[in-house]
Scaffold this motif. Structure first.
Motif, PDB file in Angstrom:
ATOM      1  N   GLY A   1       0.925  -1.077  -0.055  1.00 28.62           N
ATOM      2  CA  GLY A   1       0.030   0.032   0.241  1.00 28.62           C
ATOM      3  C   GLY A   1       0.778   1.230  -0.043  1.00 28.62           C
ATOM      4  O   GLY A   1       0.590   2.214  -0.694  1.00 28.62           O
ATOM      5  N   VAL A   2       1.901   1.260   0.748  1.00 26.04           N
ATOM      6  CA  VAL A   2       2.807   2.523   0.848  1.00 26.04           C
ATOM      7  C   VAL A   2       3.656   2.620  -0.409  1.00 26.04           C
ATOM      8  O   VAL A   2       3.431   3.714  -0.855  1.00 26.04           O
ATOM      9  CB  VAL A   2       3.662   2.478   2.010  1.00 26.04           C
ATOM     10  N   GLU A   3       4.395   1.618  -0.951  1.00 28.73           N
ATOM     11  CA  GLU A   3       4.890   1.881  -2.241  1.00 28.73           C
ATOM     12  C   GLU A   3       3.965   2.106  -3.277  1.00 28.73           C
ATOM     13  O   GLU A   3       4.457   2.948  -4.067  1.00 28.73           O
ATOM     14  CB  GLU A   3       5.633   0.566  -2.335  1.00 28.73           C
ATOM     15  N   SER A   4       2.891   1.511  -3.486  1.00 32.99           N
ATOM     16  CA  SER A   4       1.973   1.766  -4.705  1.00 32.99           C
ATOM     17  C   SER A   4       1.631   3.242  -4.676  1.00 32.99           C
ATOM     18  O   SER A   4       1.537   3.806  -5.640  1.00 32.99           O
ATOM     19  CB  SER A   4       0.904   0.847  -4.488  1.00 32.99           C
ATOM     20  N   THR A   5       1.436   3.734  -3.319  1.00 33.83           N
ATOM     21  CA  THR A   5       0.876   5.176  -3.061  1.00 33.83           C
ATOM     22  C   THR A   5       1.877   6.081  -3.580  1.00 33.83           C
ATOM     23  O   THR A   5       1.969   7.080  -4.175  1.00 33.83           O
ATOM     24  CB  THR A   5       0.445   5.417  -1.853  1.00 33.83           C
ATOM     25  N   ALA A   6       3.216   5.844  -3.101  1.00 33.17           N
ATOM     26  CA  ALA A   6       4.478   6.511  -3.566  1.00 33.17           C
ATOM     27  C   ALA A   6       4.598   6.337  -4.729  1.00 33.17           C
ATOM     28  O   ALA A   6       5.090   7.615  -5.497  1.00 33.17           O
ATOM     29  CB  ALA A   6       5.683   5.943  -2.669  1.00 33.17           C
ATOM     30  N   ARG A   7       4.433   5.486  -5.569  1.00 27.25           N
ATOM     31  CA  ARG A   7       4.942   5.466  -6.884  1.00 27.25           C
ATOM     32  C   ARG A   7       4.016   6.489  -7.772  1.00 27.25           C
ATOM     33  O   ARG A   7       4.376   7.083  -8.489  1.00 27.25           O
ATOM     34  CB  ARG A   7       4.588   4.066  -7.565  1.00 27.25           C
ATOM     35  N   PHE A   8       2.730   6.468  -7.258  1.00 30.73           N
ATOM     36  CA  PHE A   8       1.804   7.441  -8.315  1.00 30.73           C
ATOM     37  C   PHE A   8       2.013   8.842  -7.667  1.00 30.73           C
ATOM     38  O   PHE A   8       2.067   9.936  -8.726  1.00 30.73           O
ATOM     39  CB  PHE A   8       0.240   7.134  -7.527  1.00 30.73           C
ATOM     40  N   ALA A   9       2.152   9.089  -6.436  1.00 26.80           N
ATOM     41  CA  ALA A   9       2.553  10.343  -5.932  1.00 26.80           C
ATOM     42  C   ALA A   9       3.835  10.897  -6.391  1.00 26.80           C
ATOM     43  O   ALA A   9       3.824  12.117  -7.003  1.00 26.80           O
ATOM     44  CB  ALA A   9       2.842  10.366  -4.373  1.00 26.80           C
ATOM     45  N   TYR A  10       4.971  10.124  -6.757  1.00 30.24           N
ATOM     46  CA  TYR A  10       5.981  10.512  -7.575  1.00 30.24           C
ATOM     47  C   TYR A  10       5.742  10.937  -9.091  1.00 30.24           C
ATOM     48  O   TYR A  10       6.006  11.918  -9.473  1.00 30.24           O
ATOM     49  CB  TYR A  10       6.990   9.344  -7.576  1.00 30.24           C
ATOM     50  N   GLU A  11       4.763  10.169  -9.665  1.00 32.77           N
ATOM     51  CA  GLU A  11       4.457  10.355 -10.996  1.00 32.77           C
ATOM     52  C   GLU A  11       3.453  11.740 -10.942  1.00 32.77           C
ATOM     53  O   GLU A  11       3.490  12.452 -12.122  1.00 32.77           O
ATOM     54  CB  GLU A  11       3.704   9.175 -11.688  1.00 32.77           C
ATOM     55  N   TYR A  12       2.683  11.918  -9.990  1.00 32.34           N
ATOM     56  CA  TYR A  12       1.976  13.340  -9.993  1.00 32.34           C
ATOM     57  C   TYR A  12       2.734  14.485  -9.397  1.00 32.34           C
ATOM     58  O   TYR A  12       2.285  15.332  -9.549  1.00 32.34           O
ATOM     59  CB  TYR A  12       0.750  13.006  -8.994  1.00 32.34           C
ATOM     60  N   GLY A  13       4.110  14.149  -9.136  1.00 34.88           N
ATOM     61  CA  GLY A  13       4.969  15.419  -8.848  1.00 34.88           C
ATOM     62  C   GLY A  13       4.920  15.795  -7.150  1.00 34.88           C
ATOM     63  O   GLY A  13       5.384  16.715  -7.272  1.00 34.88           O
TER      64      GLY A  13
END
Length: 190
Positions: free
Chosen positions: A135-147
């Motif tokens: 859950g944390v890593e999946s969220t982090a990957r999206f957050a990274y792509e959203y800037g």
């Protein structure tokens, strides 16, 4: 490691899956109770500083769970307890919190988390929860792509094994943000 600056006007806390049905599972390297205790310290500090707190939990049923062909699947023996998706009491939502219900691993896909953060003028998040590599890593990957700028609270997250946790903390998170301990984040908040 450089010092940690947190802009109180543009940073939100995002807590992943600290709910009764998940936080009761054994975790490593940090026991779930330690993760909950540290996350609760962060929640209190963000609320005290009038900074957004986003509490994310899985709310799904057998009908709404993802059904993909995989070598290792997640299955729940029997039915889920009625309180499975309720937040642990230590971080119980208050009216000013943003509560996000998700049906998959990450907190962005299929939810309004990004919209809630952007409407509040947030461009950075502090991320914690269970499980580090899911859950944390999946969220982090999206957050990274959203800037979004990200700070990962290493001792306020944990996984099924220390190896899973350490892989994300050592190899993935440092490429997307800054990895710090609860005490360092609290000190940066003042």
């Amino acid at each position: 490691m450089p010092g940690l600056d947190i802009n109180k006007k543009t940073t939100a806390l995002v807590v992943i899956d600290l709910q009764k049905g998940i936080a009761t599972q054994p975790t490593q390297p940090h026991p779930a109770l330690e993760v909950i205790r540290n996350a609760a310290l962060l929640v209190r500090a963000f609320r005290k500083n009038v900074m957004p707190v986003c509490l994310v939990h899985v709310v799904s049923s057998p009908e709404t769970m993802l059904k993909v062909n995989s070598d290792q699947s997640f299955s729940r023996p029997g039915g889920m307890p009625v309180d499975w998706s309720e937040f642990v009491p230590e971080i119980a939502p208050v009216p000013t919190d943003v509560v996000i219900a998700k049906k998959q691993w990450g907190a962005f896909y299929g939810t309004d988390l990004e919209l809630q953060l952007r409407r509040r003028g947030m461009d950075a998040i502090v991320l914690c929860g269970i499980s580090t590599d899911i859950g944390v890593e999946s969220t982090a990957r999206f957050a990274y792509e959203y800037g979004f700028q990200q700070v990962f609270c290493e001792d306020a997250m944990s996984s099924g094994t220390a190896e899973q946790h350490n892989a994300a903390v050592k190899f993935i998170f440092p490429r997307m943000g800054r990895v710090r301990k609860t005490a360092e984040i609290l000190a940066a908040l003042g």
